[in-house]
Design a protein around this motif. Structure first.
Motif, PDB file in Angstrom:
ATOM      1  N   LEU A 169       0.848  -1.193   0.000  1.00 44.77           N
ATOM      2  CA  LEU A 169       0.000   0.000   0.000  1.00 44.77           C
ATOM      3  C   LEU A 169       0.882   1.241   0.000  1.00 44.77           C
ATOM      4  CD1 LEU A 169      -2.974   0.869   0.073  1.00 44.77           C
ATOM      5  CD2 LEU A 169      -2.779   1.029   2.558  1.00 44.77           C
ATOM      6  N   ALA A 170       0.498   2.222  -0.774  1.00 46.77           N
ATOM      7  CA  ALA A 170       1.316   3.434  -0.935  1.00 46.77           C
ATOM      8  C   ALA A 170       1.580   4.087   0.417  1.00 46.77           C
ATOM      9  CB  ALA A 170       0.623   4.411  -1.869  1.00 46.77           C
ATOM     10  N   PRO A 171       2.830   4.401   0.747  1.00 44.35           N
ATOM     11  CA  PRO A 171       3.149   5.027   2.041  1.00 44.35           C
ATOM     12  C   PRO A 171       2.467   6.364   2.264  1.00 44.35           C
ATOM     13  CG  PRO A 171       5.133   4.144   1.011  1.00 44.35           C
ATOM     14  CD  PRO A 171       4.041   4.067  -0.022  1.00 44.35           C
ATOM     15  N   ASP A 172       2.086   7.062   1.166  1.00 37.97           N
ATOM     16  CA  ASP A 172       1.429   8.356   1.336  1.00 37.97           C
ATOM     17  C   ASP A 172      -0.091   8.234   1.387  1.00 37.97           C
ATOM     18  OD1 ASP A 172       0.995   7.654  -1.275  1.00 37.97           O
ATOM     19  OD2 ASP A 172       1.593   9.579  -2.141  1.00 37.97           O
ATOM     20  N   SER A 173      -0.601   7.022   1.534  1.00 41.13           N
ATOM     21  CA  SER A 173      -2.055   6.822   1.649  1.00 41.13           C
ATOM     22  C   SER A 173      -2.593   7.589   2.844  1.00 41.13           C
ATOM     23  CB  SER A 173      -2.386   5.335   1.792  1.00 41.13           C
ATOM     24  OG  SER A 173      -1.982   4.613   0.646  1.00 41.13           O
ATOM     25  N   ARG A 174      -3.770   8.174   2.684  1.00 39.03           N
ATOM     26  CA  ARG A 174      -4.376   8.975   3.754  1.00 39.03           C
ATOM     27  C   ARG A 174      -4.912   8.066   4.859  1.00 39.03           C
ATOM     28  NH1 ARG A 174      -9.101  11.466   1.899  1.00 39.03           N
ATOM     29  NH2 ARG A 174      -9.206   9.847   0.292  1.00 39.03           N
ATOM     30  N   CYS A 175      -4.708   8.490   6.091  1.00 39.31           N
ATOM     31  CA  CYS A 175      -5.176   7.727   7.251  1.00 39.31           C
ATOM     32  C   CYS A 175      -5.710   8.682   8.314  1.00 39.31           C
ATOM     33  CB  CYS A 175      -4.045   6.910   7.877  1.00 39.31           C
ATOM     34  SG  CYS A 175      -3.363   5.640   6.808  1.00 39.31           S
ATOM     35  N   ALA A 176      -6.472   8.122   9.224  1.00 44.91           N
ATOM     36  CA  ALA A 176      -6.898   8.854  10.417  1.00 44.91           C
ATOM     37  C   ALA A 176      -6.948   7.873  11.575  1.00 44.91           C
ATOM     38  CB  ALA A 176      -8.256   9.497  10.208  1.00 44.91           C
ATOM     39  N   VAL A 177      -6.439   8.284  12.717  1.00 48.83           N
ATOM     40  CA  VAL A 177      -6.559   7.503  13.936  1.00 48.83           C
ATOM     41  C   VAL A 177      -7.489   8.285  14.865  1.00 48.83           C
ATOM     42  CG1 VAL A 177      -5.380   6.483  15.915  1.00 48.83           C
ATOM     43  CG2 VAL A 177      -4.264   6.506  13.676  1.00 48.83           C
ATOM     44  N   CYS A 178      -8.587   7.633  15.245  1.00 44.15           N
ATOM     45  CA  CYS A 178      -9.617   8.293  16.051  1.00 44.15           C
ATOM     46  C   CYS A 178      -9.601   7.680  17.449  1.00 44.15           C
ATOM     47  CB  CYS A 178     -10.982   8.128  15.392  1.00 44.15           C
ATOM     48  SG  CYS A 178     -11.028   8.681  13.664  1.00 44.15           S
ATOM     49  N   PHE A 201      -0.316   5.804  19.817  1.00 43.19           N
ATOM     50  CA  PHE A 201      -1.636   6.363  20.027  1.00 43.19           C
ATOM     51  C   PHE A 201      -2.266   5.769  21.273  1.00 43.19           C
ATOM     52  CE2 PHE A 201      -0.714   6.448  15.512  1.00 43.19           C
ATOM     53  CZ  PHE A 201      -1.049   7.757  15.160  1.00 43.19           C
ATOM     54  N   ASP A 202      -3.336   6.424  21.732  1.00 45.71           N
ATOM     55  CA  ASP A 202      -4.115   5.904  22.844  1.00 45.71           C
ATOM     56  C   ASP A 202      -4.624   4.506  22.472  1.00 45.71           C
ATOM     57  OD1 ASP A 202      -5.816   6.989  25.429  1.00 45.71           O
ATOM     58  OD2 ASP A 202      -6.937   5.515  24.243  1.00 45.71           O
ATOM     59  N   PRO A 203      -4.639   3.570  23.407  1.00 46.41           N
ATOM     60  CA  PRO A 203      -5.065   2.203  23.070  1.00 46.41           C
ATOM     61  C   PRO A 203      -6.492   2.107  22.526  1.00 46.41           C
ATOM     62  CG  PRO A 203      -3.932   2.234  25.180  1.00 46.41           C
ATOM     63  CD  PRO A 203      -4.140   3.665  24.796  1.00 46.41           C
ATOM     64  N   LEU A 204      -7.375   3.022  22.938  1.00 49.12           N
ATOM     65  CA  LEU A 204      -8.753   2.987  22.450  1.00 49.12           C
ATOM     66  C   LEU A 204      -8.848   3.812  21.173  1.00 49.12           C
ATOM     67  CD1 LEU A 204     -10.816   3.370  25.745  1.00 49.12           C
ATOM     68  CD2 LEU A 204     -10.402   1.297  24.409  1.00 49.12           C
ATOM     69  N   ASN A 205      -8.737   3.154  20.038  1.00 48.28           N
ATOM     70  CA  ASN A 205      -8.746   3.900  18.786  1.00 48.28           C
ATOM     71  C   ASN A 205      -9.291   3.055  17.648  1.00 48.28           C
ATOM     72  OD1 ASN A 205      -6.494   2.698  16.999  1.00 48.28           O
ATOM     73  ND2 ASN A 205      -5.480   2.939  18.998  1.00 48.28           N
ATOM     74  N   VAL A 206      -9.633   3.738  16.589  1.00 51.51           N
ATOM     75  CA  VAL A 206     -10.015   3.120  15.319  1.00 51.51           C
ATOM     76  C   VAL A 206      -9.128   3.719  14.239  1.00 51.51           C
ATOM     77  CG1 VAL A 206     -11.852   2.769  13.627  1.00 51.51           C
ATOM     78  CG2 VAL A 206     -12.389   2.811  16.062  1.00 51.51           C
ATOM     79  N   LEU A 207      -8.572   2.865  13.393  1.00 49.32           N
ATOM     80  CA  LEU A 207      -7.726   3.317  12.291  1.00 49.32           C
ATOM     81  C   LEU A 207      -8.558   3.337  11.010  1.00 49.32           C
ATOM     82  CD1 LEU A 207      -4.968   3.964  10.921  1.00 49.32           C
ATOM     83  CD2 LEU A 207      -4.594   1.479  10.795  1.00 49.32           C
ATOM     84  N   ILE A 208      -8.600   4.491  10.350  1.00 52.03           N
ATOM     85  CA  ILE A 208      -9.277   4.634   9.064  1.00 52.03           C
ATOM     86  C   ILE A 208      -8.213   4.758   7.979  1.00 52.03           C
ATOM     87  CG2 ILE A 208     -10.971   5.918   7.711  1.00 52.03           C
ATOM     88  CD1 ILE A 208     -12.123   4.772  10.268  1.00 52.03           C
ATOM     89  N   VAL A 209      -8.354   3.970   6.918  1.00 49.77           N
ATOM     90  CA  VAL A 209      -7.382   3.989   5.826  1.00 49.77           C
ATOM     91  C   VAL A 209      -8.122   4.210   4.512  1.00 49.77           C
ATOM     92  CG1 VAL A 209      -5.588   2.709   4.591  1.00 49.77           C
ATOM     93  CG2 VAL A 209      -5.864   2.396   7.064  1.00 49.77           C
ATOM     94  N   TRP A 210      -7.672   5.212   3.757  1.00 48.05           N
ATOM     95  CA  TRP A 210      -8.182   5.441   2.408  1.00 48.05           C
ATOM     96  C   TRP A 210      -7.178   4.868   1.412  1.00 48.05           C
ATOM     97  CZ3 TRP A 210      -8.901   8.899   6.326  1.00 48.05           C
ATOM     98  CH2 TRP A 210     -10.203   9.371   6.546  1.00 48.05           C
ATOM     99  N   ASN A 211      -7.682   4.148   0.446  1.00 43.92           N
ATOM    100  CA  ASN A 211      -6.830   3.516  -0.563  1.00 43.92           C
ATOM    101  C   ASN A 211      -7.267   4.028  -1.935  1.00 43.92           C
ATOM    102  OD1 ASN A 211      -5.334   1.857  -2.215  1.00 43.92           O
ATOM    103  ND2 ASN A 211      -6.199  -0.058  -1.460  1.00 43.92           N
ATOM    104  N   ASP A 212      -6.483   4.927  -2.499  1.00 40.83           N
ATOM    105  CA  ASP A 212      -6.855   5.539  -3.778  1.00 40.83           C
ATOM    106  C   ASP A 212      -6.711   4.588  -4.955  1.00 40.83           C
ATOM    107  OD1 ASP A 212      -7.452   7.931  -2.523  1.00 40.83           O
ATOM    108  OD2 ASP A 212      -5.408   8.720  -2.742  1.00 40.83           O
ATOM    109  N   HIS A 213      -5.987   3.506  -4.742  1.00 36.20           N
ATOM    110  CA  HIS A 213      -5.774   2.547  -5.829  1.00 36.20           C
ATOM    111  C   HIS A 213      -6.023   1.125  -5.328  1.00 36.20           C
ATOM    112  CE1 HIS A 213      -4.104   5.798  -8.250  1.00 36.20           C
ATOM    113  NE2 HIS A 213      -3.338   6.116  -7.220  1.00 36.20           N
ATOM    114  N   PRO A 214      -7.279   0.803  -5.005  1.00 33.94           N
ATOM    115  CA  PRO A 214      -7.558  -0.562  -4.527  1.00 33.94           C
ATOM    116  C   PRO A 214      -7.212  -1.596  -5.588  1.00 33.94           C
ATOM    117  CG  PRO A 214      -9.592   0.619  -5.047  1.00 33.94           C
ATOM    118  CD  PRO A 214      -8.491   1.625  -5.099  1.00 33.94           C
ATOM    119  N   ARG A 215      -6.703  -2.701  -5.116  1.00 28.93           N
ATOM    120  CA  ARG A 215      -6.289  -3.757  -6.031  1.00 28.93           C
ATOM    121  C   ARG A 215      -7.513  -4.538  -6.509  1.00 28.93           C
ATOM    122  NH1 ARG A 215      -1.044  -6.358  -2.926  1.00 28.93           N
ATOM    123  NH2 ARG A 215       0.138  -4.418  -2.675  1.00 28.93           N
ATOM    124  N   LEU A 216      -7.704  -4.540  -7.799  1.00 28.97           N
ATOM    125  CA  LEU A 216      -8.812  -5.268  -8.386  1.00 28.97           C
ATOM    126  C   LEU A 216      -8.266  -6.478  -9.131  1.00 28.97           C
ATOM    127  CD1 LEU A 216     -10.871  -2.252  -9.770  1.00 28.97           C
ATOM    128  CD2 LEU A 216     -11.160  -3.454  -7.597  1.00 28.97           C
TER     129      LEU A 216
END
Length: 406
Positions: A169-178, A201-216
């Motif tokens: 996965l591209a290292p510059d892929s957008r992410c968010a840790v909530c 990060f704080d142990p209570l979290n959710v990781l969101i990952v955006w993948n602009d080029h999903p593998r099909l």
């Protein structure tokens, strides 16, 4: 027999009991038994009944809950978010019928994360790495345009991010840790995947990952002329398609292509199953160059090139679910022995052979194998008519590992 009272299962957010209606709080406080994680139990400091904290195993809690239910005691289970989404709900349903449970869910942590980001999530893949191997998580992220991942103390956002980068996965892929969603300490960190891999990060979290080029997945069947090779050393298209069908590579599995030559089989396998991991093993430097050229033509980030001779070159590779042997370099017996030792249970070994001596050796080594001879004749124009040109016959030997590793 005592009247059985349904077990009340209450979902909590990081806000604890503050998000619950007063009537529900009263029901919890008047229960005979309160079960949950220590963090959940702490949300009700005034509870006077029996408390049971869920530790590493949920089984003791399930046993006590079953006894309470049979005896007519009022029991309450506290859980995170929606108990039926990667929560204790699945464990409870193993033990109790549906009418024995009254479930009051809170928003899932994934739902809260997307709300905090004002991000639509109808198209997101929802996953959990909580107590689960990453091997089951990574492939799903690679094929999704958007994913939400529950983490834990071991499978942290950093660990998951590193695994995703290693998987291509591209290292510059957008992410968010909530973190600490809906609580007073809620924090949203938006960063690139490579930055998440280096952060804590704080142990209570959710990781969101955006993948602009999903593998099909791309269906196999490239023409022979599409590949860089020399002296015609290539698994021909028709044989390639049959061999790929016999390999039956599945998402997340591992394939070794031993004697990969120009990489046609490995590339087609990697592109048709983009979440699998394919290892092309080739001893000749010239053909390593052809594989690299073909990868430029037909990118497959899940294909890994190993320059070396089997079986030694396979020592550090992960155990495979499937092995393709297009060339043995005179070491057929050693390669078959390696396959029998390293193939996972149910794993498939597919050999392509053109010499009858090699076929005889393979049948002796693998007496239960299935053997098919393939004779392909390709139509070729001649003047205003058509003639057929025969390709060299190929023997396809297929063997499946029915044994279990020790």
């Amino acid at each position: 027999m005592s009247r059985r009272t349904p077990i009340l299962v209450v979902g909590l957010t990081a806000a604890g009991s503050d998000d619950l209606p007063p009537a529900l709080i009263e029901r919890v406080l008047h229960a005979d038994l309160l079960v949950g994680g220590r963090r959940h139990l702490a949300a009700f400091p005034d509870f006077a009944g029996e408390r049971l904290a869920i530790e590493a195993s949920v089984e003791p809690a399930l046993t006590r809950l079953h006894a309470a239910w049979q005896n007519g005691e009022v029991a309450v289970v506290l859980a995170s978010g929606d108990p039926l989404w990667y929560g204790i709900g699945s464990s409870l349903r193993r033990v109790f019928p549906p009418d024995a449970l009254e479930i009051v869910p809170a928003p899932t942590s994934a739902q809260l994360a997307f709300a905090a980001l004002a991000e639509p999530w109808h198209d997101a893949v929802l996953l959990s790495a909580h107590g689960r191997p990453l091997a089951a998580i990574i492939p799903a992220v690679l094929t999704a345009s958007k994913a939400a991942i529950l983490t834990d103390h071991h499978q942290t956002p950093s660990v998951i991010a590193q695994a995703l980068i290693a998987a291509g996965l591209a290292p510059d892929s957008r992410c968010a840790v909530c973190e600490q969603l809906s609580g007073t300490k809620q924090r949203i960190v938006q960063a690139a995947l490579t930055d998440i891999a280096e952060a804590t990060f704080d142990p209570l979290n959710v990781l969101i990952v955006w993948n602009d080029h999903p593998r099909l997945p791309l269906p196999p069947g490239l023409t022979d002329k599409a590949f860089s090779t020399e002296a015609g050393q290539l698994t021909k298209r028709e044989v390639r398609l049959l061999s790929l069908a016999e390999l039956a590579l599945q998402p997340g599995e591992v394939l070794w292509d031993i004697g990969a030559g120009s990489g046609a089989v490995a590339i087609e396998a990697a592109r048709s199953c983009p979440t699998a991991q394919v290892y092309a093993v080739e001893r000749r430097a010239t053909f390593i160059g052809h594989i690299q050229t073909n990868l430029v033509r037909f990118p497959a980030p899940n294909l890994h090139i190993t320059h070396g001779e089997a079986p030694a070159a396979c020592h550090d590779l992960p155990d495979p679910h499937a092995i393709f042997v297009g060339g043995s370099g005179g070491r057929l017996a050693e390669i078959v022995a390696l396959a029998r030792h390293r193939l996972r249970p149910g794993g498939r070994l597919v050999l392509n052979l053109i010499m009858t001596g090699h076929l005889a050796e393979a049948v002796q080594l693998l007496p239960t194998a299935r053997v098919t001879q393939i004779q392909v004749n390709r139509g070729m124009p001649i003047q205003s008519d058509l003639r057929f040109a025969a390709l060299n016959p190929v023997y396809i030997v297929v063997w499946q590992n029915e044994e279990h590793h020790d």
